[in-house]
Design a protein around this motif. Structure first.
Motif, PDB file in Angstrom:
ATOM      1  N   ASP A 190       0.830  -1.210   0.000  1.00 41.92           N
ATOM      2  CA  ASP A 190       0.000   0.000   0.000  1.00 41.92           C
ATOM      3  C   ASP A 190       0.860   1.254   0.000  1.00 41.92           C
ATOM      4  N   LEU A 191       1.923   1.215   0.798  1.00 38.11           N
ATOM      5  CA  LEU A 191       2.797   2.377   0.912  1.00 38.11           C
ATOM      6  C   LEU A 191       3.501   2.659  -0.406  1.00 38.11           C
ATOM      7  N   PHE A 192       4.015   1.604  -1.044  1.00 41.77           N
ATOM      8  CA  PHE A 192       4.727   1.796  -2.311  1.00 41.77           C
ATOM      9  C   PHE A 192       3.765   2.219  -3.419  1.00 41.77           C
ATOM     10  N   ALA A 193       2.553   1.632  -3.406  1.00 41.99           N
ATOM     11  CA  ALA A 193       1.551   2.028  -4.400  1.00 41.99           C
ATOM     12  C   ALA A 193       1.161   3.492  -4.208  1.00 41.99           C
ATOM     13  N   HIS A 194       1.008   3.899  -2.939  1.00 42.99           N
ATOM     14  CA  HIS A 194       0.666   5.302  -2.665  1.00 42.99           C
ATOM     15  C   HIS A 194       1.818   6.217  -3.075  1.00 42.99           C
ATOM     16  N   LEU A 195       3.031   5.744  -2.891  1.00 38.75           N
ATOM     17  CA  LEU A 195       4.203   6.536  -3.248  1.00 38.75           C
ATOM     18  C   LEU A 195       4.178   6.901  -4.728  1.00 38.75           C
ATOM     19  N   GLN A 196       3.707   5.991  -5.549  1.00 36.49           N
ATOM     20  CA  GLN A 196       3.673   6.236  -6.994  1.00 36.49           C
ATOM     21  C   GLN A 196       2.530   7.154  -7.398  1.00 36.49           C
ATOM     22  N   ARG A 197       1.602   7.386  -6.460  1.00 33.80           N
ATOM     23  CA  ARG A 197       0.509   8.325  -6.750  1.00 33.80           C
ATOM     24  C   ARG A 197       0.826   9.740  -6.290  1.00 33.80           C
ATOM     25  N   LEU A 198       1.922   9.896  -5.562  1.00 28.88           N
ATOM     26  CA  LEU A 198       2.256  11.225  -5.050  1.00 28.88           C
ATOM     27  C   LEU A 198       2.751  12.124  -6.185  1.00 28.88           C
ATOM     28  N   PRO A 199       2.488  13.419  -6.092  1.00 27.34           N
ATOM     29  CA  PRO A 199       2.957  14.348  -7.125  1.00 27.34           C
ATOM     30  C   PRO A 199       4.477  14.474  -7.110  1.00 27.34           C
ATOM     31  N   ILE A 200       5.016  14.864  -8.245  1.00 27.79           N
ATOM     32  CA  ILE A 200       6.469  15.000  -8.386  1.00 27.79           C
ATOM     33  C   ILE A 200       7.028  15.992  -7.370  1.00 27.79           C
ATOM     34  N   MET A 474       6.903  21.638 -20.423  1.00 27.45           N
ATOM     35  CA  MET A 474       6.784  20.184 -20.537  1.00 27.45           C
ATOM     36  C   MET A 474       6.205  19.581 -19.256  1.00 27.45           C
ATOM     37  N   ASN A 475       6.577  20.153 -18.118  1.00 31.28           N
ATOM     38  CA  ASN A 475       6.082  19.624 -16.841  1.00 31.28           C
ATOM     39  C   ASN A 475       4.566  19.741 -16.726  1.00 31.28           C
ATOM     40  N   VAL A 476       4.010  20.871 -17.167  1.00 31.30           N
ATOM     41  CA  VAL A 476       2.556  21.040 -17.052  1.00 31.30           C
ATOM     42  C   VAL A 476       1.829  20.262 -18.150  1.00 31.30           C
ATOM     43  N   LEU A 477       2.435  20.105 -19.327  1.00 34.40           N
ATOM     44  CA  LEU A 477       1.806  19.307 -20.379  1.00 34.40           C
ATOM     45  C   LEU A 477       1.776  17.833 -19.976  1.00 34.40           C
ATOM     46  N   PHE A 478       2.845  17.350 -19.373  1.00 29.53           N
ATOM     47  CA  PHE A 478       2.935  15.957 -18.942  1.00 29.53           C
ATOM     48  C   PHE A 478       2.200  15.731 -17.628  1.00 29.53           C
ATOM     49  N   ARG A 479       1.735  16.822 -17.022  1.00 32.23           N
ATOM     50  CA  ARG A 479       1.023  16.817 -15.744  1.00 32.23           C
ATOM     51  C   ARG A 479       1.869  16.281 -14.593  1.00 32.23           C
ATOM     52  N   PHE A 480       3.175  16.574 -14.667  1.00 32.41           N
ATOM     53  CA  PHE A 480       3.984  16.392 -13.465  1.00 32.41           C
ATOM     54  C   PHE A 480       3.531  17.427 -12.430  1.00 32.41           C
ATOM     55  N   ALA A 581      11.169   5.367 -25.838  1.00 36.72           N
ATOM     56  CA  ALA A 581      10.069   6.238 -26.265  1.00 36.72           C
ATOM     57  C   ALA A 581       9.463   5.739 -27.572  1.00 36.72           C
ATOM     58  N   LEU A 582      10.299   5.270 -28.487  1.00 36.87           N
ATOM     59  CA  LEU A 582       9.815   4.812 -29.788  1.00 36.87           C
ATOM     60  C   LEU A 582       8.981   3.540 -29.647  1.00 36.87           C
ATOM     61  N   ALA A 583       9.399   2.630 -28.741  1.00 37.83           N
ATOM     62  CA  ALA A 583       8.705   1.353 -28.583  1.00 37.83           C
ATOM     63  C   ALA A 583       7.270   1.551 -28.114  1.00 37.83           C
ATOM     64  N   PHE A 584       7.024   2.582 -27.330  1.00 36.23           N
ATOM     65  CA  PHE A 584       5.682   2.826 -26.819  1.00 36.23           C
ATOM     66  C   PHE A 584       4.816   3.606 -27.814  1.00 36.23           C
ATOM     67  N   ASP A 585       5.393   4.002 -28.937  1.00 33.39           N
ATOM     68  CA  ASP A 585       4.667   4.643 -30.035  1.00 33.39           C
ATOM     69  C   ASP A 585       3.755   5.764 -29.554  1.00 33.39           C
ATOM     70  N   PRO A 586       4.305   6.825 -28.948  1.00 28.60           N
ATOM     71  CA  PRO A 586       3.461   7.899 -28.411  1.00 28.60           C
ATOM     72  C   PRO A 586       2.904   8.798 -29.508  1.00 28.60           C
ATOM     73  N   ALA A 587       1.762   9.405 -29.216  1.00 27.47           N
ATOM     74  CA  ALA A 587       1.208  10.394 -30.143  1.00 27.47           C
ATOM     75  C   ALA A 587       1.940  11.716 -29.996  1.00 27.47           C
ATOM     76  N   ILE A 588       2.412  11.981 -28.769  1.00 26.25           N
ATOM     77  CA  ILE A 588       3.175  13.202 -28.486  1.00 26.25           C
ATOM     78  C   ILE A 588       4.514  12.785 -27.892  1.00 26.25           C
ATOM     79  N   LEU A 589       5.589  13.283 -28.475  1.00 27.72           N
ATOM     80  CA  LEU A 589       6.933  12.972 -28.001  1.00 27.72           C
ATOM     81  C   LEU A 589       7.585  14.248 -27.486  1.00 27.72           C
ATOM     82  N   ILE A 590       8.111  14.187 -26.263  1.00 21.73           N
ATOM     83  CA  ILE A 590       8.775  15.333 -25.649  1.00 21.73           C
ATOM     84  C   ILE A 590      10.256  15.021 -25.526  1.00 21.73           C
TER      85      ILE A 590
END
Length: 675
Positions: A190-200, A474-480, A581-590
């Motif tokens: 739970d702690l580690f999962a919550h850690l990944q939900r915390l903002p940058i 880039m930070n606000v577009l990526f929603r960091f 980045a290429l393997a995940f075939d993104p629509a937007i690349l930063i």
């Protein structure tokens, strides 16, 4: 309203309530069975050993309850119903250390003396004198002989009870310890999962070592709480409750005196919680600081050694270590000065009360108690102080775990981002910023009224001096981070209406300093995503030209890499990052200054790879080398959080503004002049 630490610990335990209830039932059974021992001993002593000091009846026949003396058969008063009619009465009494036989019935209580074969018995009501014969050992044995089978059966029964209690104790210990480990496993997950939900922003403000300490050290302290401390407290409480119940059955008044132990322990626990809690808070915090210090020192060891700062770093660590030592010493003093002494004092006081109570009560004949009661009381008193000792000895671990739990739940109380992994259709990549303003700290805006549009498939570049706001876009577009003012849309949809996982599901990012995880080259491309096949990952590596150095490695694509890819060059790590980045075939690349730290030869490889990567997707480039963005469809020049110029390379050169000046400086056209 915030829940207390103790309540949250209980809620975690309640998740596995079925197992805990089974463990507690087994514990109650084990305690109950163990505590029958003194009662069995009391019954055995009073009924079968000291019980011969009784009125005896002469009977005509012999059976299992009769004793032979001088050719006659005698049976104890309490066995008479099954042995026929009484022909005459006799008595056996102990005077001093010897037993005497009386041919008549005499009082069984009262003080006794003997003088030339005549025993004087004094009771509150009368004084009786009677002639008696001293029983020899072999004669005395005849009166014990009828009780031997019962004694053996009772001893066998007691051994059986102890074996059954041991089985229940094993089941209780096994189940509670297994459940405790499961509780901690769930808490860490739970702690580690919550850690990944915390903002940058949380990770920016917290050293990595301090976060690691909460997930590892603090949860380990809590594990000790569930595995050892909780089991000890539950066992001790049940054990003490059982002992007090037995004491009340034996003697109500003395049990009340012994009950004063409970408020003394409660007061002591409150005192220890106050001081121990303060000291443990400093200790746990210092451990986190030490972890952060060690982590920082290891990460920057090359710089520390290069600038000969070993002594300074050691001094910083020594200060933390000394603070940890000082408060640990306070905890040791707190325990040493009280815990051991407290139990000893309580034990001694209890035995003084015991001796006073029975000693003063034995003055009158009516106050004499049986030997079995005395034995049982001594046994229960000895047993009582073992759980008291266990409770007091676990107080340091209890407070350590309580403080550690407070730190863990403090982290879990940090507001996290909502997670939504629901599939989202791949968007086209139309990006629009409309009057966007953003600040990391309240009103200190780093972006001011930023507005621009990037069409699907276009390449937009952002240039400017350090601190101009390029990475913040880039930070606000990526929603960091979330912007405070204005609107950011992708395909005309405000990004705040999507979850962070959804908006990022079709975005890829390549940073200036790419992070390589422990594993293999291939796993760093696939990120262990089952949707990225081995063939897709290899094709991506080949597309960016990474196969040129990978083919030279002994295990090629399966070559292991260490933490942060220290065995690879900066350029090699960057190529792997591009392939990811290429393997995940993104629509937007930063691309965040992706070519800033690599050599010219590798840059040429990446430039070739970029032509492949850009096809069919929107690309946003933060550029340091202006030569890498000459083919961009749009170039935005930023200064102090605002866009001051925009256009393509040719139009910006013609404007002869800031972009043109930066371009000339990089080409060496502007020369330094001495003043």
């Amino acid at each position: 309203m915030a829940q207390s630490t103790e309540r949250k610990l209980f809620q975690y335990a309640f998740t596995f309530k079925r197992n805990i209830m089974i463990g507690l039932i087994c514990l109650i059974a084990a305690v109950a069975l163990e505590l029958t021992g003194p009662f069995i001993a009391k019954y055995l002593i009073d009924k079968h050993i000291v019980g011969i000091e009784n009125t005896w009846h002469q009977v005509s026949g012999e059976n299992k309850w009769t004793a032979s003396y001088e050719g006659d058969f005698y049976v104890r008063d309490d066995r008479l119903n099954s042995s026929g009619d009484s022909l005459s009465e006799a008595s056996i009494l102990q005077v001093g250390r010897s037993y005497y036989f009386f041919d008549e019935s005499v009082p069984l209580t009262g003080s006794r003396t003997i003088d030339e074969g005549v025993v004087t018995i004094e009771t509150p009501d009368e004084t009786v004198k009677a002639e008696a014969e001293r029983l020899a050992v072999h004669e005395l044995y005849q009166f014990f002989k009828p009780e031997q089978p019962s004694i053996y059966w009772l001893l066998a029964f007691y051994v059986l009870i102890l074996l059954i209690a041991a089985c229940f104790q094993f089941i209780h210990t096994f189940i509670l310890q297994k459940t405790s480990n499961r509780i901690i496993r769930k808490m860490r997950d739970d702690l580690f999962a919550h850690l990944q939900r915390l903002p940058i922003s949380y990770f920016v403000n917290q050293p990595a070592g301090k976060i690691v300490a909460r997930i590892t050290n603090d949860t380990e302290a809590i594990r000790e709480l569930y595995v050892k401390v909780l089991a000890t407290f539950v066992t001790s409480i049940f054990y003490m409750a059982g002992i007090f119940a037995a004491l009340f059955l034996l003697d109500f008044k003395l049990a009340l005196i012994c009950l004063t132990v409970v408020p003394i322990i409660w007061v002591w626990m409150r005192v220890y919680k106050y001081y121990g809690g303060k000291y443990n808070t400093v200790v746990r915090s210092t451990v986190s600081d030490m972890n952060g210090n060690i982590n920082e020192a290891i990460q920057g060891m090359s710089i520390i050694q290069a600038f000969r700062q070993e002594n300074q770093v050691s001094n910083d660590f020594e200060q933390l270590n000394n603070r940890h030592f000082a408060f640990e010493r306070k905890l040791v003093k707190l325990s040493a000065l009280t815990s051991f002494n407290l139990v000893n004092v309580l034990r001694n006081i209890a035995f003084v009360a015991f001796l006073w109570y029975f000693g003063s009560g034995a003055v009158g004949a009516e106050g004499i108690v049986t030997a079995g009661v005395l034995y049982a009381f001594v046994d229960y008193l000895n047993r009582l102080f073992q759980p008291v000792t266990d409770l007091v000895n676990q107080l340091p671990q209890l407070e350590q775990a309580r403080v550690a739990a407070g730190r863990v739940f403090e982290l879990m109380n940090e507001k996290g981002n909502n997670v939504s992994d629901s599939p989202m259709k791949r968007y086209r990549g139309y990006i629009e910023f409309a009057d966007v303003s953003f600040a990391y700290n309240k009103e200190e805006y780093v972006l001011n009224d930023i507005s621009f549009k990037v069409k699907p498939g276009e390449t937009a570049a952002f240039v400017g001096h350090t601190g101009s706001g390029k990475s913040s876009i880039m930070n606000v577009l990526f929603r960091f981070y979330d912007h405070q003012k204005g609107t950011i849309t992708v395909d005309h949809q405000p990004i705040k209406e999507w979850s962070r996982q959804q908006i990022r599901s079709h975005m890829g990012i390549v940073l200036q300093d790419p992070f390589i995880f422990s594993g293999t080259i291939l796993s760093n491309v696939t990120m262990n995503d089952k949707d990225i096949s081995r063939e897709m990952a290899i094709d991506s590596l080949k597309a960016v030209g990474a196969d040129q150095f990978i083919e030279k490695l002994p295990q090629k694509f399966d070559t292991p890499v260490g933490e942060n890819g220290d065995t690879l060059s900066m350029g090699e790590r960057q190529l792997i990052s591009f392939a990811r980045a290429l393997a995940f075939d993104p629509a937007i690349l930063i691309l965040d200054e992706a070519t800033a730290n690599i050599d010219t030869e590798t840059e040429q490889l990446i430039q070739q790879a970029l032509e492949v990567i850009k096809k069919g997707r929107t690309t946003l480039v933060i550029a340091h080398r202006l030569s890498t963005i000459k083919q961009a469809d749009q170039i935005f020049v930023l200064e102090r959080g605002t866009i001051v110029e925009r256009g393509n390379h040719e139009s910006l050169i013609k404007q002869d503004g800031k972009y043109h000046q930066m371009y000339k400086m990089q080409r060496g056209a502007v020369k330094e002049h001495a003043v």
